[in-house]
Design a protein around this motif. Structure first.
Motif, PDB file in Angstrom:
ATOM      1  N   GLU A 168     -12.443  -7.053  29.310  1.00 59.70           N
ATOM      2  CA  GLU A 168     -13.047  -7.207  27.990  1.00 59.70           C
ATOM      3  C   GLU A 168     -12.206  -8.061  27.055  1.00 59.70           C
ATOM      4  OE1 GLU A 168     -14.545  -3.693  26.165  1.00 59.70           O
ATOM      5  OE2 GLU A 168     -15.217  -2.835  28.066  1.00 59.70           O
ATOM      6  N   ALA A 169     -10.939  -8.264  27.375  1.00 55.54           N
ATOM      7  CA  ALA A 169     -10.100  -9.143  26.568  1.00 55.54           C
ATOM      8  C   ALA A 169     -10.316 -10.607  26.935  1.00 55.54           C
ATOM      9  CB  ALA A 169      -8.626  -8.787  26.756  1.00 55.54           C
ATOM     10  N   CYS A 170     -11.097 -10.858  27.966  1.00 54.39           N
ATOM     11  CA  CYS A 170     -11.385 -12.223  28.417  1.00 54.39           C
ATOM     12  C   CYS A 170     -12.866 -12.534  28.256  1.00 54.39           C
ATOM     13  CB  CYS A 170     -10.963 -12.387  29.873  1.00 54.39           C
ATOM     14  SG  CYS A 170     -11.393 -13.998  30.599  1.00 54.39           S
ATOM     15  N   HIS A 171     -13.693 -11.870  29.064  1.00 56.95           N
ATOM     16  CA  HIS A 171     -15.158 -11.999  28.975  1.00 56.95           C
ATOM     17  C   HIS A 171     -15.648 -13.421  29.259  1.00 56.95           C
ATOM     18  CE1 HIS A 171     -18.672  -9.653  28.136  1.00 56.95           C
ATOM     19  NE2 HIS A 171     -19.166 -10.546  27.318  1.00 56.95           N
ATOM     20  N   LEU A 172     -14.843 -14.203  29.942  1.00 61.10           N
ATOM     21  CA  LEU A 172     -15.183 -15.587  30.249  1.00 61.10           C
ATOM     22  C   LEU A 172     -16.487 -15.679  31.049  1.00 61.10           C
ATOM     23  CD1 LEU A 172     -14.010 -18.616  30.293  1.00 61.10           C
ATOM     24  CD2 LEU A 172     -13.323 -18.039  32.635  1.00 61.10           C
ATOM     25  N   LEU A 173     -17.358 -16.614  30.674  1.00 66.42           N
ATOM     26  CA  LEU A 173     -18.579 -16.861  31.430  1.00 66.42           C
ATOM     27  C   LEU A 173     -18.266 -17.828  32.564  1.00 66.42           C
ATOM     28  CD1 LEU A 173     -21.753 -16.468  31.441  1.00 66.42           C
ATOM     29  CD2 LEU A 173     -21.824 -18.685  30.290  1.00 66.42           C
ATOM     30  N   PHE A 174     -18.606 -17.445  33.791  1.00 65.92           N
ATOM     31  CA  PHE A 174     -18.351 -18.319  34.940  1.00 65.92           C
ATOM     32  C   PHE A 174     -19.285 -17.949  36.079  1.00 65.92           C
ATOM     33  CE2 PHE A 174     -15.873 -14.590  35.761  1.00 65.92           C
ATOM     34  CZ  PHE A 174     -15.634 -14.511  37.124  1.00 65.92           C
ATOM     35  N   ILE A 175     -19.262 -18.741  37.148  1.00 60.37           N
ATOM     36  CA  ILE A 175     -20.125 -18.514  38.304  1.00 60.37           C
ATOM     37  C   ILE A 175     -19.318 -17.827  39.399  1.00 60.37           C
ATOM     38  CG2 ILE A 175     -21.529 -19.606  40.098  1.00 60.37           C
ATOM     39  CD1 ILE A 175     -22.129 -21.850  38.111  1.00 60.37           C
ATOM     40  N   GLN A 176     -19.841 -16.717  39.892  1.00 57.64           N
ATOM     41  CA  GLN A 176     -19.113 -15.916  40.880  1.00 57.64           C
ATOM     42  C   GLN A 176     -20.069 -15.373  41.945  1.00 57.64           C
ATOM     43  OE1 GLN A 176     -17.516 -11.958  39.710  1.00 57.64           O
ATOM     44  NE2 GLN A 176     -15.526 -12.713  40.390  1.00 57.64           N
ATOM     45  N   CYS A 177     -19.710 -15.556  43.208  1.00 54.21           N
ATOM     46  CA  CYS A 177     -20.533 -15.040  44.305  1.00 54.21           C
ATOM     47  C   CYS A 177     -20.225 -13.559  44.526  1.00 54.21           C
ATOM     48  CB  CYS A 177     -20.288 -15.839  45.582  1.00 54.21           C
ATOM     49  SG  CYS A 177     -18.627 -15.618  46.300  1.00 54.21           S
ATOM     50  N   ASP A 178     -21.038 -12.893  45.333  1.00 53.29           N
ATOM     51  CA  ASP A 178     -20.873 -11.456  45.563  1.00 53.29           C
ATOM     52  C   ASP A 178     -19.540 -11.146  46.240  1.00 53.29           C
ATOM     53  OD1 ASP A 178     -23.332 -11.008  44.438  1.00 53.29           O
ATOM     54  OD2 ASP A 178     -24.407 -10.864  46.351  1.00 53.29           O
ATOM     55  N   ALA A 179     -19.128 -12.007  47.170  1.00 52.83           N
ATOM     56  CA  ALA A 179     -17.881 -11.756  47.897  1.00 52.83           C
ATOM     57  C   ALA A 179     -16.684 -11.829  46.954  1.00 52.83           C
ATOM     58  CB  ALA A 179     -17.718 -12.770  49.034  1.00 52.83           C
ATOM     59  N   CYS A 180     -16.672 -12.823  46.079  1.00 48.96           N
ATOM     60  CA  CYS A 180     -15.563 -12.946  45.125  1.00 48.96           C
ATOM     61  C   CYS A 180     -15.617 -11.840  44.083  1.00 48.96           C
ATOM     62  CB  CYS A 180     -15.600 -14.317  44.453  1.00 48.96           C
ATOM     63  SG  CYS A 180     -15.079 -15.676  45.542  1.00 48.96           S
ATOM     64  N   ALA A 181     -16.827 -11.424  43.723  1.00 45.16           N
ATOM     65  CA  ALA A 181     -16.967 -10.333  42.762  1.00 45.16           C
ATOM     66  C   ALA A 181     -16.329  -9.061  43.309  1.00 45.16           C
ATOM     67  CB  ALA A 181     -18.436 -10.099  42.438  1.00 45.16           C
ATOM     68  N   GLU A 182     -16.538  -8.812  44.604  1.00 43.62           N
ATOM     69  CA  GLU A 182     -15.953  -7.629  45.226  1.00 43.62           C
ATOM     70  C   GLU A 182     -14.437  -7.766  45.345  1.00 43.62           C
ATOM     71  OE1 GLU A 182     -16.333  -4.955  49.321  1.00 43.62           O
ATOM     72  OE2 GLU A 182     -17.678  -6.658  48.983  1.00 43.62           O
ATOM     73  N   ALA A 183     -13.984  -8.946  45.773  1.00 45.46           N
ATOM     74  CA  ALA A 183     -12.545  -9.156  45.966  1.00 45.46           C
ATOM     75  C   ALA A 183     -11.780  -9.159  44.648  1.00 45.46           C
ATOM     76  CB  ALA A 183     -12.310 -10.476  46.706  1.00 45.46           C
ATOM     77  N   MET A 184     -12.414  -9.677  43.582  1.00 44.47           N
ATOM     78  CA  MET A 184     -11.736  -9.822  42.291  1.00 44.47           C
ATOM     79  C   MET A 184     -12.125  -8.744  41.284  1.00 44.47           C
ATOM     80  SD  MET A 184      -9.739 -12.397  42.635  1.00 44.47           S
ATOM     81  CE  MET A 184      -9.330 -12.758  40.924  1.00 44.47           C
ATOM     82  N   ASN A 185     -12.864  -7.735  41.753  1.00 42.05           N
ATOM     83  CA  ASN A 185     -13.307  -6.649  40.871  1.00 42.05           C
ATOM     84  C   ASN A 185     -14.012  -7.219  39.634  1.00 42.05           C
ATOM     85  OD1 ASN A 185     -13.747  -4.092  39.910  1.00 42.05           O
ATOM     86  ND2 ASN A 185     -11.609  -3.660  39.366  1.00 42.05           N
ATOM     87  N   ASN A 186     -14.871  -8.210  39.881  1.00 42.01           N
ATOM     88  CA  ASN A 186     -15.702  -8.833  38.841  1.00 42.01           C
ATOM     89  C   ASN A 186     -14.892  -9.568  37.769  1.00 42.01           C
ATOM     90  OD1 ASN A 186     -18.292  -7.697  39.849  1.00 42.01           O
ATOM     91  ND2 ASN A 186     -17.337  -5.765  39.258  1.00 42.01           N
ATOM     92  N   CYS A 187     -13.699 -10.004  38.097  1.00 45.07           N
ATOM     93  CA  CYS A 187     -12.845 -10.707  37.145  1.00 45.07           C
ATOM     94  C   CYS A 187     -12.671 -12.179  37.522  1.00 45.07           C
ATOM     95  CB  CYS A 187     -11.484 -10.036  37.056  1.00 45.07           C
ATOM     96  SG  CYS A 187     -11.543  -8.390  36.316  1.00 45.07           S
ATOM     97  N   CYS A 188     -12.211 -12.972  36.545  1.00 50.08           N
ATOM     98  CA  CYS A 188     -12.074 -14.417  36.763  1.00 50.08           C
ATOM     99  C   CYS A 188     -10.718 -14.799  37.324  1.00 50.08           C
ATOM    100  CB  CYS A 188     -12.332 -15.165  35.454  1.00 50.08           C
ATOM    101  SG  CYS A 188     -11.025 -14.957  34.202  1.00 50.08           S
ATOM    102  N   SER A 189      -9.738 -13.905  37.251  1.00 54.96           N
ATOM    103  CA  SER A 189      -8.386 -14.242  37.707  1.00 54.96           C
ATOM    104  C   SER A 189      -7.657 -12.969  38.119  1.00 54.96           C
ATOM    105  CB  SER A 189      -7.602 -14.931  36.579  1.00 54.96           C
ATOM    106  OG  SER A 189      -7.399 -14.017  35.506  1.00 54.96           O
ATOM    107  N   LEU A 190      -6.534 -13.147  38.842  1.00 56.19           N
ATOM    108  CA  LEU A 190      -5.727 -11.999  39.249  1.00 56.19           C
ATOM    109  C   LEU A 190      -5.141 -11.290  38.025  1.00 56.19           C
ATOM    110  CD1 LEU A 190      -3.875 -13.475  42.357  1.00 56.19           C
ATOM    111  CD2 LEU A 190      -5.698 -11.754  42.350  1.00 56.19           C
ATOM    112  N   GLU A 191      -4.774 -12.080  37.006  1.00 59.06           N
ATOM    113  CA  GLU A 191      -4.245 -11.491  35.779  1.00 59.06           C
ATOM    114  C   GLU A 191      -5.277 -10.573  35.129  1.00 59.06           C
ATOM    115  OE1 GLU A 191      -2.533 -12.841  31.372  1.00 59.06           O
ATOM    116  OE2 GLU A 191      -3.253 -14.350  32.797  1.00 59.06           O
ATOM    117  N   CYS A 192      -6.521 -11.066  35.030  1.00 55.52           N
ATOM    118  CA  CYS A 192      -7.581 -10.235  34.443  1.00 55.52           C
ATOM    119  C   CYS A 192      -7.883  -9.026  35.318  1.00 55.52           C
ATOM    120  CB  CYS A 192      -8.842 -11.075  34.229  1.00 55.52           C
ATOM    121  SG  CYS A 192      -8.762 -12.130  32.761  1.00 55.52           S
TER     122      CYS A 192
END
Length: 343
Positions: A282-306
Protein backbone atom coordinates in the motif's frame (compact mmCIF):
# COMPACT_ATOMS: atom_id res chain seq x y z
CA UNK A 1 -27.92 15.77 5.30
CA UNK A 2 -25.26 13.35 4.03
CA UNK A 3 -23.11 14.84 1.28
CA UNK A 4 -20.11 12.51 1.40
CA UNK A 5 -19.43 8.79 1.28
CA UNK A 6 -19.27 7.34 4.81
CA UNK A 7 -18.54 3.66 4.14
CA UNK A 8 -15.18 2.05 3.49
CA UNK A 9 -14.59 0.04 0.32
CA UNK A 10 -14.73 -3.20 2.32
CA UNK A 11 -18.01 -2.24 3.98
CA UNK A 12 -19.52 -1.31 0.61
CA UNK A 13 -18.27 -4.54 -0.96
CA UNK A 14 -20.01 -6.54 1.76
CA UNK A 15 -23.26 -4.65 1.19
CA UNK A 16 -23.10 -5.30 -2.56
CA UNK A 17 -22.61 -9.02 -1.97
CA UNK A 18 -25.44 -9.08 0.57
CA UNK A 19 -27.84 -7.26 -1.78
CA UNK A 20 -27.10 -9.69 -4.61
CA UNK A 21 -28.32 -7.18 -7.22
CA UNK A 22 -26.92 -6.85 -10.71
CA UNK A 23 -25.20 -3.51 -11.24
CA UNK A 24 -24.52 -1.65 -14.49
CA UNK A 25 -21.22 0.14 -15.08
CA UNK A 26 -21.83 3.33 -17.04
CA UNK A 27 -19.86 6.35 -18.21
CA UNK A 28 -20.95 9.63 -19.76
CA UNK A 29 -19.79 13.20 -20.16
CA UNK A 30 -21.25 16.48 -21.26
CA UNK A 31 -19.69 19.86 -21.84
CA UNK A 32 -22.03 22.58 -20.57
CA UNK A 33 -21.85 25.84 -18.67
CA UNK A 34 -22.46 25.19 -14.99
CA UNK A 35 -22.75 28.37 -12.95
CA UNK A 36 -22.18 26.87 -9.50
CA UNK A 37 -20.45 23.46 -9.67
CA UNK A 38 -20.56 23.03 -5.88
CA UNK A 39 -24.34 23.30 -5.70
CA UNK A 40 -24.69 21.00 -8.72
CA UNK A 41 -22.28 18.55 -7.11
CA UNK A 42 -24.36 18.39 -3.92
CA UNK A 43 -27.54 17.98 -5.94
CA UNK A 44 -26.09 14.96 -7.72
CA UNK A 45 -24.75 13.37 -4.56
CA UNK A 46 -28.06 13.63 -2.70
CA UNK A 47 -30.09 12.08 -5.54
CA UNK A 48 -27.57 9.45 -6.60
CA UNK A 49 -26.78 8.33 -3.08
CA UNK A 50 -30.49 7.50 -2.66
CA UNK A 51 -30.29 5.33 -5.78
CA UNK A 52 -27.18 3.50 -4.50
CA UNK A 53 -25.06 4.95 -7.31
CA UNK A 54 -21.31 4.44 -6.85
CA UNK A 55 -18.52 5.92 -8.90
CA UNK A 56 -16.16 8.78 -9.62
CA UNK A 57 -17.75 11.94 -10.99
CA UNK A 58 -16.02 15.23 -11.81
CA UNK A 59 -17.98 18.46 -12.05
CA UNK A 60 -16.60 21.81 -13.28
CA UNK A 61 -17.80 25.06 -14.77
CA UNK A 62 -17.30 23.39 -18.18
CA UNK A 63 -19.47 20.31 -17.55
CA UNK A 64 -19.49 16.81 -16.08
CA UNK A 65 -17.43 13.65 -16.53
CA UNK A 66 -18.96 10.58 -14.86
CA UNK A 67 -17.93 6.96 -14.43
CA UNK A 68 -20.25 5.03 -12.17
CA UNK A 69 -22.27 1.94 -11.40
CA UNK A 70 -25.94 1.72 -10.53
CA UNK A 71 -28.17 -1.22 -9.54
CA UNK A 72 -29.97 -2.39 -12.68
CA UNK A 73 -33.29 -2.11 -10.84
CA UNK A 74 -32.61 1.61 -10.30
CA UNK A 75 -31.48 2.37 -13.84
CA UNK A 76 -34.79 3.83 -15.00
CA UNK A 77 -34.96 6.11 -11.95
CA UNK A 78 -31.35 7.15 -12.58
CA UNK A 79 -32.11 7.89 -16.24
CA UNK A 80 -35.22 9.86 -15.26
CA UNK A 81 -33.13 12.01 -12.97
CA UNK A 82 -30.55 12.63 -15.70
CA UNK A 83 -33.30 13.65 -18.12
CA UNK A 84 -34.65 16.11 -15.54
CA UNK A 85 -31.40 18.08 -15.89
CA UNK A 86 -31.68 20.20 -19.03
CA UNK A 87 -28.19 19.69 -20.42
CA UNK A 88 -28.15 15.97 -19.55
CA UNK A 89 -31.46 15.06 -21.18
CA UNK A 90 -30.87 12.10 -23.52
CA UNK A 91 -27.12 12.27 -22.93
CA UNK A 92 -25.34 9.27 -24.48
CA UNK A 93 -24.61 6.62 -21.84
CA UNK A 94 -21.69 4.30 -22.50
CA UNK A 95 -22.62 1.00 -20.85
CA UNK A 96 -19.62 -1.21 -20.13
CA UNK A 97 -18.88 -4.14 -22.41
CA UNK A 98 -17.99 -6.32 -19.43
CA UNK A 99 -20.01 -5.86 -16.24
CA UNK A 100 -18.66 -6.16 -12.71
CA UNK A 101 -20.80 -5.47 -9.65
CA UNK A 102 -17.73 -4.13 -7.83
CA UNK A 103 -16.37 -1.80 -10.51
CA UNK A 104 -16.83 1.06 -8.02
CA UNK A 105 -17.06 0.85 -4.24
CA UNK A 106 -17.63 4.49 -3.26
CA UNK A 107 -19.60 7.46 -4.50
CA UNK A 108 -17.20 10.34 -5.09
CA UNK A 109 -18.53 13.53 -6.69
CA UNK A 110 -15.73 16.09 -6.90
CA UNK A 111 -15.59 19.69 -8.07
CA UNK A 112 -12.60 20.24 -10.36
CA UNK A 113 -11.13 23.05 -12.40
CA UNK A 114 -11.78 20.93 -15.52
CA UNK A 115 -13.53 17.64 -16.18
CA UNK A 116 -10.42 16.45 -18.04
CA UNK A 117 -6.98 17.82 -17.16
CA UNK A 118 -5.93 19.13 -20.59
CA UNK A 119 -3.79 22.11 -19.63
CA UNK A 120 -5.45 24.25 -22.31
CA UNK A 121 -6.57 27.85 -22.12
CA UNK A 122 -10.13 27.48 -23.36
CA UNK A 123 -10.45 31.22 -23.94
CA UNK A 124 -7.75 31.05 -26.63
CA UNK A 125 -9.82 29.01 -29.13
CA UNK A 126 -13.40 28.04 -29.98
CA UNK A 127 -14.01 24.85 -27.99
CA UNK A 128 -17.34 24.33 -29.78
CA UNK A 129 -15.71 24.10 -33.23
CA UNK A 130 -15.19 20.36 -32.91
CA UNK A 131 -14.20 17.68 -35.40
CA UNK A 132 -16.62 15.56 -37.37
CA UNK A 133 -18.13 12.76 -35.29
CA UNK A 134 -18.12 9.38 -37.04
CA UNK A 135 -19.73 6.04 -36.20
CA UNK A 136 -18.08 2.63 -36.45
CA UNK A 137 -18.96 2.18 -40.13
CA UNK A 138 -17.43 5.49 -41.22
CA UNK A 139 -14.50 5.05 -38.83
CA UNK A 140 -13.60 1.70 -40.41
CA UNK A 141 -13.71 3.32 -43.84
CA UNK A 142 -11.58 6.26 -42.80
CA UNK A 143 -8.79 4.28 -41.19
CA UNK A 144 -8.35 2.20 -44.35
CA UNK A 145 -7.80 5.39 -46.36
CA UNK A 146 -4.12 6.05 -47.17
CA UNK A 147 -4.75 9.76 -46.56
CA UNK A 148 -5.76 9.13 -42.95
CA UNK A 149 -3.58 9.47 -39.87
CA UNK A 150 -5.11 7.59 -36.92
CA UNK A 151 -4.13 8.85 -33.47
CA UNK A 152 -4.80 7.31 -30.06
CA UNK A 153 -5.53 10.16 -27.62
CA UNK A 154 -4.98 7.99 -24.56
CA UNK A 155 -1.89 7.45 -22.40
CA UNK A 156 0.85 4.85 -22.83
CA UNK A 157 -0.49 2.44 -20.20
CA UNK A 158 -3.88 2.44 -21.92
CA UNK A 159 -2.72 1.85 -25.48
CA UNK A 160 -0.14 -0.70 -24.32
CA UNK A 161 -2.84 -3.33 -23.72
CA UNK A 162 -5.09 -2.42 -26.65
CA UNK A 163 -5.37 -0.08 -29.62
CA UNK A 164 -6.61 0.14 -33.20
CA UNK A 165 -4.51 -1.32 -35.98
CA UNK A 166 -1.95 1.11 -37.40
CA UNK A 167 -2.73 3.81 -34.82
CA UNK A 168 -0.13 6.27 -33.59
CA UNK A 169 0.13 5.68 -29.84
CA UNK A 170 1.97 8.57 -28.15
CA UNK A 171 4.34 7.52 -25.38
CA UNK A 172 2.88 9.91 -22.81
CA UNK A 173 1.76 9.75 -19.19
CA UNK A 174 -1.07 12.28 -19.44
CA UNK A 175 -3.54 13.67 -21.96
CA UNK A 176 -2.08 17.16 -21.69
CA UNK A 177 1.36 15.78 -22.64
CA UNK A 178 0.02 14.35 -25.88
CA UNK A 179 -1.54 17.48 -27.37
CA UNK A 180 1.60 19.42 -28.32
CA UNK A 181 3.58 16.28 -29.16
CA UNK A 182 0.98 15.16 -31.70
CA UNK A 183 0.75 18.60 -33.26
CA UNK A 184 4.53 18.77 -33.64
CA UNK A 185 4.83 15.26 -35.09
CA UNK A 186 2.02 15.84 -37.61
CA UNK A 187 2.84 19.47 -38.47
CA UNK A 188 3.59 18.63 -42.11
CA UNK A 189 0.17 17.05 -42.67
CA UNK A 190 -2.24 19.71 -41.43
CA UNK A 191 -3.77 20.19 -44.89
CA UNK A 192 -3.12 17.01 -46.87
CA UNK A 193 -4.20 14.32 -44.39
CA UNK A 194 -7.34 13.37 -42.48
CA UNK A 195 -6.67 13.44 -38.74
CA UNK A 196 -8.81 10.76 -37.07
CA UNK A 197 -8.79 10.48 -33.28
CA UNK A 198 -10.20 8.10 -30.72
CA UNK A 199 -10.18 7.59 -26.94
CA UNK A 200 -12.04 5.50 -24.37
CA UNK A 201 -15.47 7.13 -24.39
CA UNK A 202 -14.99 10.24 -26.53
CA UNK A 203 -14.41 12.99 -23.98
CA UNK A 204 -10.74 13.64 -24.70
CA UNK A 205 -11.40 13.90 -28.44
CA UNK A 206 -14.12 16.52 -27.86
CA UNK A 207 -11.56 19.06 -26.68
CA UNK A 208 -8.62 17.79 -28.74
CA UNK A 209 -10.48 18.02 -32.06
CA UNK A 210 -11.36 21.68 -31.47
CA UNK A 211 -7.79 22.38 -30.40
CA UNK A 212 -6.30 20.82 -33.54
CA UNK A 213 -8.72 22.69 -35.79
CA UNK A 214 -7.57 25.85 -34.04
CA UNK A 215 -3.98 24.80 -34.76
CA UNK A 216 -4.66 24.55 -38.50
CA UNK A 217 -5.65 20.95 -39.16
CA UNK A 218 -8.21 21.08 -41.96
CA UNK A 219 -9.78 17.61 -41.80
CA UNK A 220 -10.42 16.48 -38.23
CA UNK A 221 -12.57 13.50 -37.24
CA UNK A 222 -13.34 11.79 -33.94
CA UNK A 223 -14.81 8.41 -33.08
CA UNK A 224 -18.24 9.06 -31.57
CA UNK A 225 -18.54 7.38 -28.17
CA UNK A 226 -14.96 6.15 -28.30
CA UNK A 227 -13.86 2.54 -28.08
CA UNK A 228 -16.81 1.58 -25.87
CA UNK A 229 -19.47 2.64 -28.37
CA UNK A 230 -17.41 1.37 -31.33
CA UNK A 231 -17.32 -2.10 -29.79
CA UNK A 232 -21.08 -2.07 -29.29
CA UNK A 233 -21.74 -0.99 -32.88
CA UNK A 234 -19.31 -3.54 -34.31
CA UNK A 235 -21.16 -6.30 -32.48
CA UNK A 236 -24.67 -5.07 -33.32
CA UNK A 237 -23.89 -4.41 -37.00
CA UNK A 238 -21.59 -7.41 -37.48
CA UNK A 239 -18.71 -5.19 -38.64
CA UNK A 240 -15.02 -6.03 -38.80
CA UNK A 241 -13.47 -5.20 -35.44
CA UNK A 242 -10.27 -3.28 -36.07
CA UNK A 243 -9.37 -2.95 -32.40
CA UNK A 244 -6.75 -5.25 -30.89
CA UNK A 245 -6.71 -6.41 -27.28
CA UNK A 246 -8.20 -4.77 -24.20
CA UNK A 247 -9.76 -1.38 -23.56
CA UNK A 248 -8.30 0.14 -20.40
CA UNK A 249 -10.98 1.45 -18.02
CA UNK A 250 -10.67 3.62 -14.93
CA UNK A 251 -12.37 1.44 -12.35
CA UNK A 252 -11.62 -1.71 -10.40
CA UNK A 253 -11.85 -3.82 -13.57
CA UNK A 254 -8.92 -1.92 -15.18
CA UNK A 255 -9.75 -3.40 -18.58
CA UNK A 256 -12.47 -4.76 -20.85
CA UNK A 257 -11.66 -7.61 -23.21
CA UNK A 258 -12.45 -6.44 -26.76
CA UNK A 259 -10.64 -9.13 -28.75
CA UNK A 260 -8.64 -12.22 -27.83
CA UNK A 261 -5.39 -10.57 -28.99
CA UNK A 262 -2.83 -10.13 -26.20
CA UNK A 263 -0.49 -7.42 -27.43
CA UNK A 264 1.29 -6.55 -24.15
CA UNK A 265 3.78 -8.34 -21.92
CA UNK A 266 4.20 -8.99 -18.23
CA UNK A 267 6.43 -6.23 -16.90
CA UNK A 268 8.29 -8.72 -14.71
CA UNK A 269 8.95 -11.77 -16.90
CA UNK A 270 8.13 -10.58 -20.43
CA UNK A 271 5.58 -13.28 -21.20
CA UNK A 272 2.39 -12.28 -23.07
CA UNK A 273 -0.02 -10.66 -20.62
CA UNK A 274 -2.38 -7.68 -20.50
CA UNK A 275 -3.64 -7.71 -16.91
CA UNK A 276 -3.09 -4.43 -15.09
CA UNK A 277 -2.71 -4.66 -11.31
CA UNK A 278 -1.69 -2.36 -8.48
CA UNK A 279 1.26 -3.34 -6.31
CA UNK A 280 -0.08 -4.96 -3.12
CA UNK A 281 2.29 -2.87 -1.00
CA UNK A 282 0.00 0.00 0.00
CA UNK A 283 3.00 2.32 0.28
CA UNK A 284 3.63 1.76 -3.44
CA UNK A 285 0.39 0.84 -5.25
CA UNK A 286 2.18 1.12 -8.60
CA UNK A 287 0.05 0.27 -11.64
CA UNK A 288 1.77 -2.33 -13.83
CA UNK A 289 1.18 -5.47 -15.91
CA UNK A 290 1.66 -8.78 -14.11
CA UNK A 291 0.95 -12.37 -15.15
CA UNK A 292 -0.49 -14.98 -12.78
CA UNK A 293 2.85 -16.74 -12.32
CA UNK A 294 4.64 -13.54 -11.31
CA UNK A 295 1.72 -12.55 -9.10
CA UNK A 296 2.14 -15.80 -7.18
CA UNK A 297 5.93 -15.58 -7.02
CA UNK A 298 5.95 -11.89 -6.02
CA UNK A 299 2.90 -12.00 -3.73
CA UNK A 300 1.19 -9.47 -6.03
CA UNK A 301 4.01 -6.93 -5.65
CA UNK A 302 6.11 -5.03 -8.20
CA UNK A 303 9.51 -5.66 -6.58
CA UNK A 304 11.30 -7.74 -3.95
CA UNK A 305 11.48 -4.66 -1.73
CA UNK A 306 7.70 -4.22 -1.88
CA UNK A 307 7.20 -7.94 -1.36
CA UNK A 308 9.25 -7.82 1.85
CA UNK A 309 7.23 -4.85 3.13
CA UNK A 310 3.90 -6.40 2.15
CA UNK A 311 4.75 -9.55 4.13
CA UNK A 312 5.38 -7.56 7.34
CA UNK A 313 2.64 -7.35 9.99
CA UNK A 314 0.10 -4.70 9.00
CA UNK A 315 0.93 -2.39 11.94
CA UNK A 316 4.60 -2.36 10.92
CA UNK A 317 3.58 -1.49 7.36
CA UNK A 318 1.55 1.45 8.67
CA UNK A 319 4.55 2.75 10.62
CA UNK A 320 6.73 2.61 7.49
CA UNK A 321 4.09 4.54 5.50
CA UNK A 322 3.57 7.24 8.07
CA UNK A 323 4.35 10.70 6.74
CA UNK A 324 5.31 9.50 3.26
CA UNK A 325 3.63 10.63 0.03
CA UNK A 326 3.79 8.19 -2.89
CA UNK A 327 1.40 9.72 -5.42
CA UNK A 328 4.19 10.55 -7.89
CA UNK A 329 5.24 6.92 -7.93
CA UNK A 330 1.68 5.71 -8.29
CA UNK A 331 1.14 7.82 -11.38
CA UNK A 332 4.28 6.64 -13.14
CA UNK A 333 1.92 3.91 -14.38
CA UNK A 334 4.45 1.17 -15.04
CA UNK A 335 7.50 3.41 -15.56
CA UNK A 336 9.26 2.18 -12.41
CA UNK A 337 12.86 1.06 -12.85
CA UNK A 338 12.12 -2.14 -10.91
CA UNK A 339 10.12 -3.45 -13.89
CA UNK A 340 12.47 -5.24 -16.26
CA UNK A 341 10.07 -5.52 -19.19
CA UNK A 342 8.21 -2.22 -18.95
CA UNK A 343 7.28 -0.60 -22.24
Amino acid sequence: MQLYNTLSAKEREALIEEAGLERLTISFYQYARIGNPSIFRNHLFIHWNELDVLGRIYVAHEGINAQLSVPAVNFNAFKTHLDSITFLENVRLNIAIEQDNKSFLKLKVKVREKIVADGLNDDSFDVTNKGIHVDAVKFNELIEDSDTILVDMRNHYESEIGHFKNAITPDVDTFRDSLDIIEKDLADHKEDKKLVMYCTGGIRCEKASAYYKHKGFKNVYQLEGGIIEYTRQVKNLNLENKFLGKNFVFDHRRGERITDDVIANCHQCGNPCDNHVNCANEACHLLFIQCDACAEAMNNCCSLECKEIHELPYEEQKKLRKGKVVSNKIFKKGRSEVLKYKK
